[in-house]
Scaffold this motif. Structure first.
Motif, PDB file in Angstrom:
ATOM      1  N   THR A  40      50.562 -22.643  84.625  1.00 40.76           N
ATOM      2  CA  THR A  40      50.916 -22.056  83.326  1.00 40.76           C
ATOM      3  C   THR A  40      50.415 -20.625  83.227  1.00 40.76           C
ATOM      4  OG1 THR A  40      50.787 -24.227  82.244  1.00 40.76           O
ATOM      5  CG2 THR A  40      50.687 -22.287  80.823  1.00 40.76           C
ATOM      6  N   ARG A  41      49.158 -20.424  83.585  1.00 42.91           N
ATOM      7  CA  ARG A  41      48.573 -19.084  83.495  1.00 42.91           C
ATOM      8  C   ARG A  41      49.264 -18.109  84.446  1.00 42.91           C
ATOM      9  NH1 ARG A  41      43.574 -22.280  82.136  1.00 42.91           N
ATOM     10  NH2 ARG A  41      43.392 -22.953  84.301  1.00 42.91           N
ATOM     11  N   SER A  42      49.572 -18.570  85.642  1.00 40.77           N
ATOM     12  CA  SER A  42      50.234 -17.714  86.623  1.00 40.77           C
ATOM     13  C   SER A  42      51.629 -17.303  86.148  1.00 40.77           C
ATOM     14  CB  SER A  42      50.329 -18.444  87.967  1.00 40.77           C
ATOM     15  OG  SER A  42      51.036 -17.677  88.910  1.00 40.77           O
ATOM     16  N   LEU A  43      52.383 -18.260  85.602  1.00 38.48           N
ATOM     17  CA  LEU A  43      53.726 -17.958  85.102  1.00 38.48           C
ATOM     18  C   LEU A  43      53.670 -16.980  83.928  1.00 38.48           C
ATOM     19  CD1 LEU A  43      55.324 -21.526  85.248  1.00 38.48           C
ATOM     20  CD2 LEU A  43      56.061 -19.527  86.567  1.00 38.48           C
ATOM     21  N   LEU A  44      52.688 -17.157  83.050  1.00 40.08           N
ATOM     22  CA  LEU A  44      52.554 -16.244  81.915  1.00 40.08           C
ATOM     23  C   LEU A  44      52.205 -14.835  82.388  1.00 40.08           C
ATOM     24  CD1 LEU A  44      50.678 -18.481  79.309  1.00 40.08           C
ATOM     25  CD2 LEU A  44      53.013 -17.599  79.122  1.00 40.08           C
ATOM     26  N   ARG A  45      51.347 -14.728  83.390  1.00 40.80           N
ATOM     27  CA  ARG A  45      51.012 -13.396  83.922  1.00 40.80           C
ATOM     28  C   ARG A  45      52.249 -12.717  84.505  1.00 40.80           C
ATOM     29  NH1 ARG A  45      46.315 -16.056  85.849  1.00 40.80           N
ATOM     30  NH2 ARG A  45      47.200 -16.211  87.950  1.00 40.80           N
ATOM     31  N   GLU A  46      53.070 -13.508  85.205  1.00 43.13           N
ATOM     32  CA  GLU A  46      54.279 -12.930  85.792  1.00 43.13           C
ATOM     33  C   GLU A  46      55.255 -12.489  84.711  1.00 43.13           C
ATOM     34  OE1 GLU A  46      57.665 -13.955  89.204  1.00 43.13           O
ATOM     35  OE2 GLU A  46      56.141 -15.449  88.680  1.00 43.13           O
ATOM     36  N   LEU A  47      55.403 -13.315  83.674  1.00 44.84           N
ATOM     37  CA  LEU A  47      56.305 -12.956  82.578  1.00 44.84           C
ATOM     38  C   LEU A  47      55.785 -11.741  81.814  1.00 44.84           C
ATOM     39  CD1 LEU A  47      58.884 -13.806  81.059  1.00 44.84           C
ATOM     40  CD2 LEU A  47      57.453 -15.268  79.611  1.00 44.84           C
ATOM     41  N   ASP A  61      44.020 -13.015  76.987  1.00 41.25           N
ATOM     42  CA  ASP A  61      42.755 -13.651  77.364  1.00 41.25           C
ATOM     43  C   ASP A  61      42.970 -15.109  77.760  1.00 41.25           C
ATOM     44  OD1 ASP A  61      39.878 -13.763  77.633  1.00 41.25           O
ATOM     45  OD2 ASP A  61      39.845 -14.909  75.775  1.00 41.25           O
ATOM     46  N   TYR A  62      44.028 -15.725  77.245  1.00 38.96           N
ATOM     47  CA  TYR A  62      44.315 -17.129  77.546  1.00 38.96           C
ATOM     48  C   TYR A  62      44.719 -17.327  79.007  1.00 38.96           C
ATOM     49  CZ  TYR A  62      46.768 -21.622  77.507  1.00 38.96           C
ATOM     50  OH  TYR A  62      47.193 -22.896  77.803  1.00 38.96           O
ATOM     51  N   PHE A  63      45.425 -16.343  79.581  1.00 37.70           N
ATOM     52  CA  PHE A  63      45.986 -16.556  80.920  1.00 37.70           C
ATOM     53  C   PHE A  63      45.526 -15.514  81.940  1.00 37.70           C
ATOM     54  CE2 PHE A  63      49.075 -14.129  78.365  1.00 37.70           C
ATOM     55  CZ  PHE A  63      49.249 -12.998  79.144  1.00 37.70           C
ATOM     56  N   ALA A  64      44.489 -14.753  81.612  1.00 40.02           N
ATOM     57  CA  ALA A  64      44.086 -13.628  82.465  1.00 40.02           C
ATOM     58  C   ALA A  64      43.592 -14.061  83.838  1.00 40.02           C
ATOM     59  CB  ALA A  64      43.010 -12.800  81.764  1.00 40.02           C
ATOM     60  N   ARG A  65      43.028 -15.249  83.943  1.00 42.33           N
ATOM     61  CA  ARG A  65      42.452 -15.689  85.216  1.00 42.33           C
ATOM     62  C   ARG A  65      42.664 -17.192  85.383  1.00 42.33           C
ATOM     63  NH1 ARG A  65      39.401 -14.382  81.416  1.00 42.33           N
ATOM     64  NH2 ARG A  65      39.180 -12.241  82.113  1.00 42.33           N
ATOM     65  N   ILE A  83      35.625 -25.955  86.141  1.00 44.67           N
ATOM     66  CA  ILE A  83      36.026 -25.653  84.761  1.00 44.67           C
ATOM     67  C   ILE A  83      34.886 -24.956  84.023  1.00 44.67           C
ATOM     68  CG2 ILE A  83      36.668 -26.680  82.542  1.00 44.67           C
ATOM     69  CD1 ILE A  83      38.056 -28.930  84.193  1.00 44.67           C
ATOM     70  N   ALA A  84      33.663 -25.430  84.239  1.00 44.02           N
ATOM     71  CA  ALA A  84      32.503 -24.815  83.583  1.00 44.02           C
ATOM     72  C   ALA A  84      32.335 -23.367  84.027  1.00 44.02           C
ATOM     73  CB  ALA A  84      31.241 -25.617  83.897  1.00 44.02           C
ATOM     74  N   ARG A  85      32.468 -23.112  85.320  1.00 42.14           N
ATOM     75  CA  ARG A  85      32.331 -21.735  85.821  1.00 42.14           C
ATOM     76  C   ARG A  85      33.452 -20.847  85.286  1.00 42.14           C
ATOM     77  NH1 ARG A  85      29.961 -24.657  90.052  1.00 42.14           N
ATOM     78  NH2 ARG A  85      31.978 -25.360  90.860  1.00 42.14           N
ATOM     79  N   PHE A  86      34.639 -21.407  85.151  1.00 39.96           N
ATOM     80  CA  PHE A  86      35.771 -20.673  84.582  1.00 39.96           C
ATOM     81  C   PHE A  86      35.480 -20.255  83.139  1.00 39.96           C
ATOM     82  CE2 PHE A  86      39.641 -21.316  81.927  1.00 39.96           C
ATOM     83  CZ  PHE A  86      40.383 -20.220  82.344  1.00 39.96           C
ATOM     84  N   LEU A  87      34.952 -21.186  82.349  1.00 39.76           N
ATOM     85  CA  LEU A  87      34.685 -20.893  80.940  1.00 39.76           C
ATOM     86  C   LEU A  87      33.524 -19.911  80.783  1.00 39.76           C
ATOM     87  CD1 LEU A  87      35.106 -24.469  79.396  1.00 39.76           C
ATOM     88  CD2 LEU A  87      36.723 -22.570  79.305  1.00 39.76           C
ATOM     89  N   VAL A  88      32.492 -20.064  81.602  1.00 40.37           N
ATOM     90  CA  VAL A  88      31.339 -19.166  81.512  1.00 40.37           C
ATOM     91  C   VAL A  88      31.711 -17.749  81.938  1.00 40.37           C
ATOM     92  CG1 VAL A  88      29.100 -18.646  82.579  1.00 40.37           C
ATOM     93  CG2 VAL A  88      29.544 -20.919  81.688  1.00 40.37           C
ATOM     94  N   ALA A  89      32.668 -17.633  82.862  1.00 35.12           N
ATOM     95  CA  ALA A  89      33.063 -16.310  83.363  1.00 35.12           C
ATOM     96  C   ALA A  89      33.966 -15.556  82.393  1.00 35.12           C
ATOM     97  CB  ALA A  89      33.773 -16.453  84.712  1.00 35.12           C
ATOM     98  N   LYS A  90      34.526 -16.263  81.403  1.00 39.00           N
ATOM     99  CA  LYS A  90      35.419 -15.599  80.453  1.00 39.00           C
ATOM    100  C   LYS A  90      34.628 -14.614  79.601  1.00 39.00           C
ATOM    101  CE  LYS A  90      38.441 -18.012  78.197  1.00 39.00           C
ATOM    102  NZ  LYS A  90      39.685 -17.399  78.684  1.00 39.00           N
ATOM    103  N   PRO A  91      35.171 -13.428  79.341  1.00 37.08           N
ATOM    104  CA  PRO A  91      34.458 -12.488  78.468  1.00 37.08           C
ATOM    105  C   PRO A  91      34.413 -13.024  77.042  1.00 37.08           C
ATOM    106  CG  PRO A  91      36.670 -11.677  78.934  1.00 37.08           C
ATOM    107  CD  PRO A  91      36.464 -12.887  79.804  1.00 37.08           C
ATOM    108  N   PHE A 132      37.234  -5.708  78.698  1.00 33.95           N
ATOM    109  CA  PHE A 132      38.481  -6.398  79.025  1.00 33.95           C
ATOM    110  C   PHE A 132      39.666  -5.699  78.355  1.00 33.95           C
ATOM    111  CE2 PHE A 132      41.559  -9.608  77.449  1.00 33.95           C
ATOM    112  CZ  PHE A 132      42.079 -10.050  78.657  1.00 33.95           C
ATOM    113  N   VAL A 133      39.498  -5.322  77.087  1.00 30.26           N
ATOM    114  CA  VAL A 133      40.569  -4.642  76.353  1.00 30.26           C
ATOM    115  C   VAL A 133      40.854  -3.273  76.959  1.00 30.26           C
ATOM    116  CG1 VAL A 133      41.227  -3.634  74.128  1.00 30.26           C
ATOM    117  CG2 VAL A 133      40.114  -5.876  74.199  1.00 30.26           C
ATOM    118  N   LEU A 134      39.803  -2.520  77.268  1.00 27.79           N
ATOM    119  CA  LEU A 134      39.988  -1.177  77.825  1.00 27.79           C
ATOM    120  C   LEU A 134      40.671  -1.233  79.191  1.00 27.79           C
ATOM    121  CD1 LEU A 134      36.583   0.457  76.816  1.00 27.79           C
ATOM    122  CD2 LEU A 134      38.840   0.940  75.850  1.00 27.79           C
ATOM    123  N   ASP A 135      40.319  -2.228  79.993  1.00 25.25           N
ATOM    124  CA  ASP A 135      40.991  -2.390  81.288  1.00 25.25           C
ATOM    125  C   ASP A 135      42.477  -2.667  81.090  1.00 25.25           C
ATOM    126  OD1 ASP A 135      38.666  -1.961  82.694  1.00 25.25           O
ATOM    127  OD2 ASP A 135      38.226  -4.095  82.992  1.00 25.25           O
TER     128      ASP A 135
END
Length: 350
Positions: free
Chosen positions: A145-152, A240-244, A256-264, A278-281
């Protein structure tokens, strides 16, 4: 069966809900509601209108068909509402997931314990055992889902976009409210259709939206009606939902825990700098001409940080417009003059 989540910070472990045989569904407000009579009996009038909107739906039984509702530790307003919901909401089940503020090893250890507690709760209410194999499949679905959203998303960010920001945002909402397999088919079909579109040409100024989480496209449509292209949606229900993706190591709950902790963390948690970076990038990536920072009335975390964030935008030389607005769609038209004036400012910077 759908399992709802009330998440102002975008920290819901959707993969675990899917592995329990349930469908994660973000609870959306109803922007057409102009009064929240039932919720106002228990909440102060100067409290976040979005939160009151959801509580009003819960009290009146609009959410009782859900298998349960997950609260995550986003802002203090939504976190403390959990206590009100326990007493007054007409829902089957409520669960509170405490997400740590820090992003270190201790925070990861804490979150792992929280996720394992949530796993046990999901197994209890669903009657299904959550295995590592089921979690791995769910991670793959959500990553797709995240990959498809990034492509779109790329088709919003072209110099001549063929996909409007509001059109893309409608797809994002479906990705967070439909079963993932269904959502992925929908996004894939949309992607194939958009690839066939031909740029219309003509130059509009490109703006990036950030600030308070939006869950309806009307605000974006208002900006676009002022002859601006919305090429970025940098908030929790947006990019932010599909960035990574979740990186798989064979330890699904740990992944999953590492994914959530890594989110800004967004401005509902301090300091705001990681989310601001994240916004400035993203501003640089989409080559936006300016930023519109919008905040819901009484959304204290975003209003509190707005001065600091707007000053950072100024230091970076990025034109920015700050808009405070009501949650309902009725008040949006009053913002048109300010958005059109901002377009004139962008014209003067070229």
């Amino acid at each position: 069966m759908d399992y709802g989540y009330f998440d102002s910070g975008n920290f819901t472990p959707e993969e675990m809900i899917i592995a329990a045989g349930l469908v994660p569904k973000r609870i959306l407000g109803d922007s057409a509601i102009t009064t929240t009579v039932e919720a106002d009996k228990y909440l102060e009038p100067n409290l976040c209108y979005f939160a009151r909107n959801l509580l009003n739906q819960a009290i009146t039984g609009n959410l009782k068909n859900l298998a349960g509702i997950l609260f995550t530790h986003g802002c203090d307003c939504t976190s403390r509402q959990y206590d009100v919901w326990k007493v007054h909401a007409d829902v089957k089940d409520l669960y509170y997931l405490n997400v740590p503020l820090k992003r270190d090893k201790i925070a990861l250890k804490f979150l792992l314990k929280e996720l394992n507690r949530f796993k046990s709760h999901l197994e209890k209410i669903s009657g299904n055992t959550i295995t590592n194999e089921k979690l791995e499949v769910a991670i793959d679905q959500c990553n797709e889902t995240r990959s498809l959203l990034r492509e779109l998303y790329r088709f919003c960010k072209n110099s001549s976009p063929v996909l409007t920001g509001s059109e893309f945002f409608r797809v994002i909402v479906k990705a967070q409210t439909l079963e993932k397999a269904v959502a992925n088919e929908l996004i894939h079909a949309k992607l194939q259709e958009v690839k066939q579109r031909v740029p219309t040409g003509g130059k509009k100024f490109h703006v990036l939206l950030t600030g308070t989480p939006l869950d309806y496209p009307d605000f974006i449509e208002l900006v676009e009606s002022c002859d601006l292209d919305v090429v970025g949606v940098a908030f929790s229900m947006g990019s932010d939902y599909f960035a990574r993706d979740v990186e798989k190591t064979g330890d699904p709950i740990g992944d999953i825990a590492r994914f959530l902790v890594a989110k800004p963390p967004n401005p509902t948690k301090h300091p705001p700098d990681p989310f601001l970076d994240f916004v400035l990038d993203e501003v640089k990536e989409v080559q936006a001409d300016g930023i519109i920072y919008q905040a819901l009335k009484f959304c204290e975390p975003y209003l509190y940080d707005s001065v600091y964030i707007l000053n950072r935008f100024k230091e970076e030389g990025i034109p920015a417009l700050f808009l405070e607005h009501e949650y309902t769609t009725q008040g949006l038209a009053s913002l048109r003059t300010r958005i059109e004036a901002f377009k004139e400012i962008l014209g003067g910077t070229k």
